[in-house]
Design a protein around this motif. Structure first.
Motif, PDB file in Angstrom:
ATOM      1  N   ILE A   1       0.876  -1.177   0.000  1.00 56.09           N
ATOM      2  CA  ILE A   1       0.000   0.000   0.000  1.00 56.09           C
ATOM      3  C   ILE A   1       0.907   1.218   0.000  1.00 56.09           C
ATOM      4  CG2 ILE A   1      -1.865   1.239   1.150  1.00 56.09           C
ATOM      5  CD1 ILE A   1      -2.548  -1.384   2.635  1.00 56.09           C
ATOM      6  N   ALA A   2       0.654   2.143  -0.905  1.00 54.21           N
ATOM      7  CA  ALA A   2       1.454   3.362  -1.045  1.00 54.21           C
ATOM      8  C   ALA A   2       2.923   3.010  -1.294  1.00 54.21           C
ATOM      9  CB  ALA A   2       1.294   4.260   0.173  1.00 54.21           C
ATOM     10  N   GLY A   3       3.165   1.895  -1.983  1.00 51.94           N
ATOM     11  CA  GLY A   3       4.512   1.477  -2.306  1.00 51.94           C
ATOM     12  C   GLY A   3       5.280   0.850  -1.153  1.00 51.94           C
ATOM     13  N   LEU A   4       4.613   0.654  -0.021  1.00 47.87           N
ATOM     14  CA  LEU A   4       5.258   0.081   1.153  1.00 47.87           C
ATOM     15  C   LEU A   4       4.675  -1.288   1.468  1.00 47.87           C
ATOM     16  CD1 LEU A   4       5.131   3.193   3.518  1.00 47.87           C
ATOM     17  CD2 LEU A   4       7.126   2.349   2.271  1.00 47.87           C
TER      18      LEU A   4
ATOM     19  N   LYS B   1      -6.986   5.723   3.318  1.00 49.32           N
ATOM     20  CA  LYS B   1      -8.386   6.192   3.320  1.00 49.32           C
ATOM     21  C   LYS B   1      -9.146   5.648   2.119  1.00 49.32           C
ATOM     22  CE  LYS B   1      -7.607  10.340   6.041  1.00 49.32           C
ATOM     23  NZ  LYS B   1      -7.606  11.816   6.064  1.00 49.32           N
ATOM     24  N   ASN B   2      -8.480   5.575   0.977  1.00 51.44           N
ATOM     25  CA  ASN B   2      -9.118   5.006  -0.214  1.00 51.44           C
ATOM     26  C   ASN B   2      -9.262   3.496  -0.109  1.00 51.44           C
ATOM     27  OD1 ASN B   2      -9.332   7.521  -1.460  1.00 51.44           O
ATOM     28  ND2 ASN B   2      -7.328   7.333  -2.421  1.00 51.44           N
ATOM     29  N   ARG B   3      -8.247   2.833   0.414  1.00 50.90           N
ATOM     30  CA  ARG B   3      -8.241   1.362   0.503  1.00 50.90           C
ATOM     31  C   ARG B   3      -9.231   0.838   1.544  1.00 50.90           C
ATOM     32  NH1 ARG B   3      -8.704  -3.128   1.533  1.00 50.90           N
ATOM     33  NH2 ARG B   3      -7.279  -4.879   1.421  1.00 50.90           N
ATOM     34  N   PHE B   4      -9.439   1.613   2.630  1.00 50.05           N
ATOM     35  CA  PHE B   4     -10.331   1.202   3.721  1.00 50.05           C
ATOM     36  C   PHE B   4     -11.409   2.275   3.927  1.00 50.05           C
ATOM     37  CE2 PHE B   4      -6.104  -0.574   4.432  1.00 50.05           C
ATOM     38  CZ  PHE B   4      -6.399  -1.917   4.467  1.00 50.05           C
ATOM     39  N   PRO B   5     -12.370   2.379   3.001  1.00 47.72           N
ATOM     40  CA  PRO B   5     -13.358   3.461   3.048  1.00 47.72           C
ATOM     41  C   PRO B   5     -14.318   3.391   4.238  1.00 47.72           C
ATOM     42  CG  PRO B   5     -13.930   1.884   1.333  1.00 47.72           C
ATOM     43  CD  PRO B   5     -12.564   1.501   1.850  1.00 47.72           C
ATOM     44  N   SER B   6     -14.436   2.246   4.879  1.00 42.56           N
ATOM     45  CA  SER B   6     -15.340   2.142   6.037  1.00 42.56           C
ATOM     46  C   SER B   6     -14.769   2.832   7.274  1.00 42.56           C
ATOM     47  CB  SER B   6     -15.609   0.673   6.371  1.00 42.56           C
ATOM     48  OG  SER B   6     -14.400   0.027   6.752  1.00 42.56           O
TER      49      SER B   6
ATOM     50  N   ASN C   1     -11.493  -3.676  17.645  1.00 40.72           N
ATOM     51  CA  ASN C   1     -12.255  -4.009  16.445  1.00 40.72           C
ATOM     52  C   ASN C   1     -11.871  -3.033  15.330  1.00 40.72           C
ATOM     53  OD1 ASN C   1     -14.010  -5.344  14.727  1.00 40.72           O
ATOM     54  ND2 ASN C   1     -15.717  -3.998  15.256  1.00 40.72           N
ATOM     55  N   ALA C   2     -10.568  -2.970  15.076  1.00 40.97           N
ATOM     56  CA  ALA C   2     -10.013  -2.004  14.137  1.00 40.97           C
ATOM     57  C   ALA C   2      -9.195  -2.717  13.070  1.00 40.97           C
ATOM     58  CB  ALA C   2      -9.104  -1.032  14.894  1.00 40.97           C
ATOM     59  N   VAL C   3      -8.916  -1.981  12.001  1.00 37.98           N
ATOM     60  CA  VAL C   3      -7.903  -2.418  11.058  1.00 37.98           C
ATOM     61  C   VAL C   3      -6.622  -1.713  11.487  1.00 37.98           C
ATOM     62  CG1 VAL C   3      -8.470  -0.627   9.326  1.00 37.98           C
ATOM     63  CG2 VAL C   3      -7.239  -2.701   8.649  1.00 37.98           C
ATOM     64  N   VAL C   4      -5.549  -2.481  11.632  1.00 36.48           N
ATOM     65  CA  VAL C   4      -4.266  -1.928  12.053  1.00 36.48           C
ATOM     66  C   VAL C   4      -3.254  -2.162  10.937  1.00 36.48           C
ATOM     67  CG1 VAL C   4      -2.419  -1.975  13.772  1.00 36.48           C
ATOM     68  CG2 VAL C   4      -4.795  -2.317  14.483  1.00 36.48           C
ATOM     69  N   LEU C   5      -2.555  -1.091  10.574  1.00 37.44           N
ATOM     70  CA  LEU C   5      -1.584  -1.142   9.494  1.00 37.44           C
ATOM     71  C   LEU C   5      -0.193  -0.851  10.045  1.00 37.44           C
ATOM     72  CD1 LEU C   5      -3.600   1.051   6.979  1.00 37.44           C
ATOM     73  CD2 LEU C   5      -3.672  -1.427   7.259  1.00 37.44           C
ATOM     74  N   VAL C   6       0.770  -1.671   9.638  1.00 39.00           N
ATOM     75  CA  VAL C   6       2.158  -1.486  10.062  1.00 39.00           C
ATOM     76  C   VAL C   6       2.999  -1.403   8.785  1.00 39.00           C
ATOM     77  CG1 VAL C   6       4.017  -2.307  11.548  1.00 39.00           C
ATOM     78  CG2 VAL C   6       1.653  -2.937  12.090  1.00 39.00           C
TER      79      VAL C   6
ATOM     80  N   VAL D   1      -1.280   7.704   4.174  1.00 40.96           N
ATOM     81  CA  VAL D   1      -2.593   7.853   4.824  1.00 40.96           C
ATOM     82  C   VAL D   1      -3.676   8.139   3.786  1.00 40.96           C
ATOM     83  CG1 VAL D   1      -3.947   9.333   6.378  1.00 40.96           C
ATOM     84  CG2 VAL D   1      -1.734   8.428   7.122  1.00 40.96           C
ATOM     85  N   GLN D   2      -3.364   8.924   2.782  1.00 38.44           N
ATOM     86  CA  GLN D   2      -4.347   9.190   1.734  1.00 38.44           C
ATOM     87  C   GLN D   2      -4.751   7.893   1.031  1.00 38.44           C
ATOM     88  OE1 GLN D   2      -5.967  12.077   1.442  1.00 38.44           O
ATOM     89  NE2 GLN D   2      -4.712  12.554   3.228  1.00 38.44           N
ATOM     90  N   GLN D   3      -3.788   7.024   0.790  1.00 38.98           N
ATOM     91  CA  GLN D   3      -4.106   5.744   0.159  1.00 38.98           C
ATOM     92  C   GLN D   3      -4.836   4.806   1.115  1.00 38.98           C
ATOM     93  OE1 GLN D   3      -1.335   3.927  -2.512  1.00 38.98           O
ATOM     94  NE2 GLN D   3      -0.363   5.899  -2.969  1.00 38.98           N
TER      95      GLN D   3
END
Length: 149
Positions: free
Chosen positions: A26-29, A123-128, A68-73, A119-121
């Motif tokens: 995501i976002a090249g990472l 928001k698009n990837r996880f619209p909920s 109950n979250a999506v967590v991104l590292v 973060v912008q990506q």
């Protein structure tokens, strides 16, 4: 007497932990994604200079389950984090390794920019996700504090 969390949240496993999430680019990472991908809460986990350690991934899994979250590292260091044997900086060689790492891979201004773009990506990837937050440890705390301003 112990608190509710201490009685119910499992302790961090020092070795042999099997992460629950998966990796996506995501976002090249390369990004570890764990939790409910349709959650209303999103959390970006910013680790220390040692990168995507097992304990970091386990902590992300625990946060995802409890919130109950999506967590991104995201892997800001592109698999090239600081090695534990470089610390403490008690020789000129170790000092150079750490200095070079901070100047290139761990540059705070560079990584703040990378995170803001990511973060912008997200928001698009996880619209909920209605509410985004970031938490940082050590180096990650410095990146996070600049963003929080």
């Amino acid at each position: 007497m112990s608190c509710e969390a201490c009685r119910n949240i499992p302790a961090v496993i020092a070795q042999g932990y099997t992460p629950l999430g998966s990796y996506e680019t995501i976002a090249g990472l390369k990004t570890y994604v764990t939790g409910n991908t349709t959650a209303r809460i999103g959390l970006v986990d910013l680790y220390d200079v040692f990168g995507l350690a097992s304990q970091t991934l386990q902590g992300a899994d625990i946060l995802a389950a409890r919130l109950n979250a999506v967590v991104l590292v995201p892997d800001f260091f592109e698999g090239d984090s600081l090695k534990h044997e470089s610390v403490p900086a008690d020789t000129p060689e170790k000092q150079k390794i750490i200095s070079d790492f901070i100047a290139h891979k761990a540059s705070i201004p560079r990584n703040v920019g990378v995170l803001l773009e990511a973060v912008q990506q997200y928001k698009n990837r996880f619209p909920s996700v209605e509410h985004w937050a970031a938490l940082g440890f050590c180096w990650g705390g410095k990146v996070n504090s600049i963003i929080q301003g």
